[in-house]
Scaffold this active site. Sequence first.
Site, short mmCIF file in Angstrom:
data_model
loop_
_atom_site.label_atom_id
_atom_site.label_comp_id
_atom_site.label_asym_id
_atom_site.label_seq_id
_atom_site.Cartn_x
_atom_site.Cartn_y
_atom_site.Cartn_z
N ALA A 111 -11.47 5.11 2.40
CA ALA A 111 -12.89 4.79 2.28
C ALA A 111 -13.52 4.26 3.57
O ALA A 111 -14.58 3.65 3.53
CB ALA A 111 -13.09 3.79 1.15
N ASP A 166 0.85 -1.20 0.00
CA ASP A 166 0.00 0.00 0.00
C ASP A 166 0.89 1.25 0.00
O ASP A 166 1.79 1.37 0.84
CB ASP A 166 -0.87 -0.06 1.27
CG ASP A 166 -1.96 0.98 1.29
OD1 ASP A 166 -2.43 1.40 0.21
OD2 ASP A 166 -2.38 1.38 2.41
N HIS A 215 -9.20 4.91 -2.24
CA HIS A 215 -8.51 4.94 -0.95
C HIS A 215 -9.34 5.77 0.02
O HIS A 215 -10.31 6.43 -0.37
CB HIS A 215 -7.14 5.61 -1.12
CG HIS A 215 -6.12 4.72 -1.73
ND1 HIS A 215 -5.01 4.31 -1.04
CD2 HIS A 215 -6.05 4.14 -2.95
CE1 HIS A 215 -4.29 3.52 -1.82
NE2 HIS A 215 -4.89 3.41 -2.98
N HIS A 264 -7.98 10.06 3.66
CA HIS A 264 -7.41 9.09 4.60
C HIS A 264 -7.67 9.45 6.07
O HIS A 264 -7.85 10.62 6.40
CB HIS A 264 -5.90 9.01 4.42
CG HIS A 264 -5.49 8.22 3.21
ND1 HIS A 264 -4.93 8.79 2.11
CD2 HIS A 264 -5.57 6.90 2.93
CE1 HIS A 264 -4.67 7.86 1.21
NE2 HIS A 264 -5.05 6.70 1.68
P1 13P Z 1 -8.94 4.87 5.61
O1 13P Z 1 -8.03 5.73 6.43
O2 13P Z 1 -10.18 5.64 5.22
O3 13P Z 1 -9.27 3.59 6.25
O4 13P Z 1 -8.17 4.53 4.23
C1 13P Z 1 -7.15 3.57 4.21
C2 13P Z 1 -6.39 3.59 2.94
O5 13P Z 1 -6.72 4.22 1.96
C3 13P Z 1 -5.17 2.75 2.89
O6 13P Z 1 -4.47 2.92 1.70
O1 G3H Z 2 -3.24 4.94 3.82
C1 G3H Z 2 -2.63 4.68 4.85
C2 G3H Z 2 -2.97 3.47 5.63
O2 G3H Z 2 -4.02 3.72 6.53
C3 G3H Z 2 -1.75 2.93 6.33
O3 G3H Z 2 -1.37 3.76 7.36
O4 G3H Z 2 1.07 4.20 7.04
O5 G3H Z 2 0.01 4.36 9.33
O6 G3H Z 2 0.34 2.14 8.23
P1 G3H Z 2 0.10 3.60 8.03
ZN ZN Z 3 -4.53 4.87 0.90
#
Ligand code: 13P
Ligand code: G3H
Ligand code: ZN
Length: 310
Positions: free
Chosen positions: A213, A82, A211, A178
């Site tokens: 979501a 990700d 993303h 996010h």
């Molecule tokens: P959320 O923060 O809305 O759960 O999104 C997560 C995300 O897009 C991870 O790539």
């Molecule tokens: O989009 C981000 C995801 O929620 C992951 O978050 O980088 O804190 O693991 P993180």
């Molecule tokens: Zn994301």
Amino acid sequence: MALVTTKEMFKKAYEGKYAIGAFNINNMEIIQGVIRGAKAKNSAVILQCSTGALKYAGPKYLKAMVDAAIEETGVDVALHLDHGPDFDSVKLAIESGFTSVMFDGSHYDYEENVQKTKEVVEYAHAHGVVVEAELGVLAGVEDDVVAAEHIYTNPEQAVDFVNRTGVDSLAIAIGTSHGAFKFPPDFNPQLRFDILEEIQSKLPGFPIVLHGASAVDPNAVETCNKYGGNIAGAKGIPVDMLRKAASMAVCKINMDTDLRLAMTAAIRKVFGDNPKEFDPRKYLGAGRDAVQKVVEGKIEFVLGSTNSLK
Ligand code: 13P
Ligand code: G3H
Ligand code: ZN
């Protein structure tokens, strides 16, 4: 039952007008909660790791736990990087056995994003791995970059980007964001379905990703706060909008915040109800069950992917 790429999953999701859930994993309990939720709903699922997750748990642990989860449940899983920030992160994920990677060049200028994404696609495809890229900028925090405003994806540019880079899926910015604090408390979130529709008509059959979501369940926030938390003003994306997006070209929906909130609420409740508890299996187990419940709800009411496994 296997570790698979997202190719077949997305094809079936597009045709079946549903989306596959992509849930962030960081430890064993989250992996088990997600895979058990997917198994209970007979649904394919994407398990995704941020670079933060790779740093926290280590790619070898994460891959080994995901392999164990697949062996135990027989669920089709894609293991996805990700928000890969650079070529080296993508290379590490592929060397570690991931079947799908995201290269997030959305904060580069357009030509730089095209060039960097293209390099990643060439490398990944040569290793049998699929690539997600991103165009447009979500408001909020992306890869430690704080964007004050959305930069909605331009549909013409999306077509040019997909054709020039050869990516397998594209994350677009249409109003999601996010984290738990997506919008001001009095703001009514709206998704730009006109943009999604235009992209869908210009790129028929091409899988789109959303993303940011998470719906941010008020009950989870309330439980966190009732048991000593202080999460104020959290607000997410309305479920009916996500369901509509899933019935369109959106084939992958990313959710992390909702798992974090559910797990935290459950753990706080264990401690709140029983201050004498100090067995990690009691509170982490409650967190794992809460994650499973959220995933089952997402599959049923947001993604529509129930029974997507043959
Ligand atoms: P959320 O923060 O809305 O759960 O999104 C997560 C995300 O897009 C991870 O790539
Ligand atoms: O989009 C981000 C995801 O929620 C992951 O978050 O980088 O804190 O693991 P993180
Ligand atoms: Zn994301």
